[in-house]
Enzyme design. Structure first.
Site, PDB file in Angstrom:
ATOM      1  N   GLU A   1      -7.887  -6.313   2.675  1.00  0.00           N
ATOM      2  CA  GLU A   1      -7.030  -6.990   3.651  1.00  0.00           C
ATOM      3  C   GLU A   1      -7.690  -8.248   4.195  1.00  0.00           C
ATOM      4  O   GLU A   1      -7.021  -9.226   4.466  1.00  0.00           O
ATOM      5  CB  GLU A   1      -6.666  -6.050   4.804  1.00  0.00           C
ATOM      6  CG  GLU A   1      -5.751  -4.926   4.386  1.00  0.00           C
ATOM      7  CD  GLU A   1      -4.350  -5.388   4.015  1.00  0.00           C
ATOM      8  OE1 GLU A   1      -4.128  -6.575   3.744  1.00  0.00           O
ATOM      9  OE2 GLU A   1      -3.463  -4.539   3.994  1.00  0.00           O
TER      10      GLU A   1
ATOM     11  N   PHE B   1       0.812  -1.221   0.000  1.00  0.00           N
ATOM     12  CA  PHE B   1       0.000   0.000   0.000  1.00  0.00           C
ATOM     13  C   PHE B   1       0.845   1.270   0.000  1.00  0.00           C
ATOM     14  O   PHE B   1       0.308   2.369  -0.047  1.00  0.00           O
ATOM     15  CB  PHE B   1      -0.964   0.022   1.179  1.00  0.00           C
ATOM     16  CG  PHE B   1      -2.126  -0.919   1.027  1.00  0.00           C
ATOM     17  CD1 PHE B   1      -2.476  -1.449  -0.196  1.00  0.00           C
ATOM     18  CD2 PHE B   1      -2.874  -1.273   2.124  1.00  0.00           C
ATOM     19  CE1 PHE B   1      -3.542  -2.319  -0.332  1.00  0.00           C
ATOM     20  CE2 PHE B   1      -3.950  -2.138   2.011  1.00  0.00           C
ATOM     21  CZ  PHE B   1      -4.284  -2.660   0.778  1.00  0.00           C
ATOM     22  N   GLN B   2       2.172   1.153   0.041  1.00  0.00           N
ATOM     23  CA  GLN B   2       3.030   2.322  -0.146  1.00  0.00           C
ATOM     24  C   GLN B   2       3.134   2.690  -1.623  1.00  0.00           C
ATOM     25  O   GLN B   2       3.575   3.775  -1.961  1.00  0.00           O
ATOM     26  CB  GLN B   2       4.440   2.054   0.379  1.00  0.00           C
ATOM     27  CG  GLN B   2       4.519   1.889   1.863  1.00  0.00           C
ATOM     28  CD  GLN B   2       5.955   1.651   2.263  1.00  0.00           C
ATOM     29  OE1 GLN B   2       6.693   2.589   2.497  1.00  0.00           O
ATOM     30  NE2 GLN B   2       6.344   0.389   2.303  1.00  0.00           N
ATOM     31  N   GLU B   3       2.767   1.770  -2.490  1.00  0.00           N
ATOM     32  CA  GLU B   3       2.871   1.985  -3.932  1.00  0.00           C
ATOM     33  C   GLU B   3       1.660   2.786  -4.413  1.00  0.00           C
ATOM     34  O   GLU B   3       0.524   2.314  -4.315  1.00  0.00           O
ATOM     35  CB  GLU B   3       2.945   0.642  -4.657  1.00  0.00           C
ATOM     36  CG  GLU B   3       2.892   0.730  -6.159  1.00  0.00           C
ATOM     37  CD  GLU B   3       3.952   1.643  -6.747  1.00  0.00           C
ATOM     38  OE1 GLU B   3       3.596   2.438  -7.638  1.00  0.00           O
ATOM     39  OE2 GLU B   3       5.126   1.577  -6.325  1.00  0.00           O
TER      40      GLU B   3
END
Length: 170
Positions: free
Chosen positions: A83, A18-20
């Site tokens: 998730e 989720f940093q992308e």
């Protein structure tokens, strides 16, 4: 004022895939503001047979990640849905990388802190090189499923985020 204007916004610390931005933009259907931050007291683990990591409490742990700011209830629900039930949302304190300001945010923690499938340290750059394309494909299928389940179960989506290249999943 619309009902979405009346809902409180959410700031969520994310790590791993989720940093992308390409992943987040796809799942949230927008490009939220992302702020670099660190979460102390947690470790970023690999998960045997999975393309994505998890975090769990660890006395000396430190995780570099991003805060997604101003998320709506619906966007938070999308994160929770992708998730699944193996994660739980918790409020944690992070430190903003640029200003060292402390901030209370929400994050998603692996529910089973003693899971034997957690191991080592998850590597973002390695994930981008080896698994990002497949993960984006899985996230695209998830969003299609979310909009129109058409009798398919969430388990069908989960098959897409399995790491079929590891011997552990064979």
């Amino acid at each position: 004022m619309t009902s979405s204007d009346q809902s409180p916004s959410h700031d969520v610390f994310v790590y791993g895939s989720f940093q992308e931005p390409a992943v987040v933009n796809l799942i949230l259907e927008c490009a939220p503001v992302m702020v670099s931050a660190q979460l102390h007291g947690y470790h970023l683990y690999r998960l045997k047979g999975r393309l994505h990591p998890c975090i769990s409490p660890s006395d000396n742990g430190l995780i570099n990640g991003k805060i997604l700011t101003g998320l709506t209830d619906s966007q938070l629900e999308s994160l929770d849905m992708i998730e699944g039930t193996e994660y739980v949302r918790k409020t944690v304190e992070v430190v903003l990388t640029d200003t060292l300001e402390k901030k209370q945010v929400e994050t998603i923690v692996w529910a089973n802190k003693d899971d034997p499938n957690m191991y080592g340290e998850w590597d973002f750059e390695e994930w981008k090189r080896l698994h990002m394309e497949k993960f984006i494909e899985a996230a695209t299928k998830f969003m299609e499923w979310k909009k129109n389940p058409n009798g398919r179960s969430r388990e069908e989506f989960e098959k897409f985020v399995q790491d079929d290249s590891s011997p552990a999943s064979a």
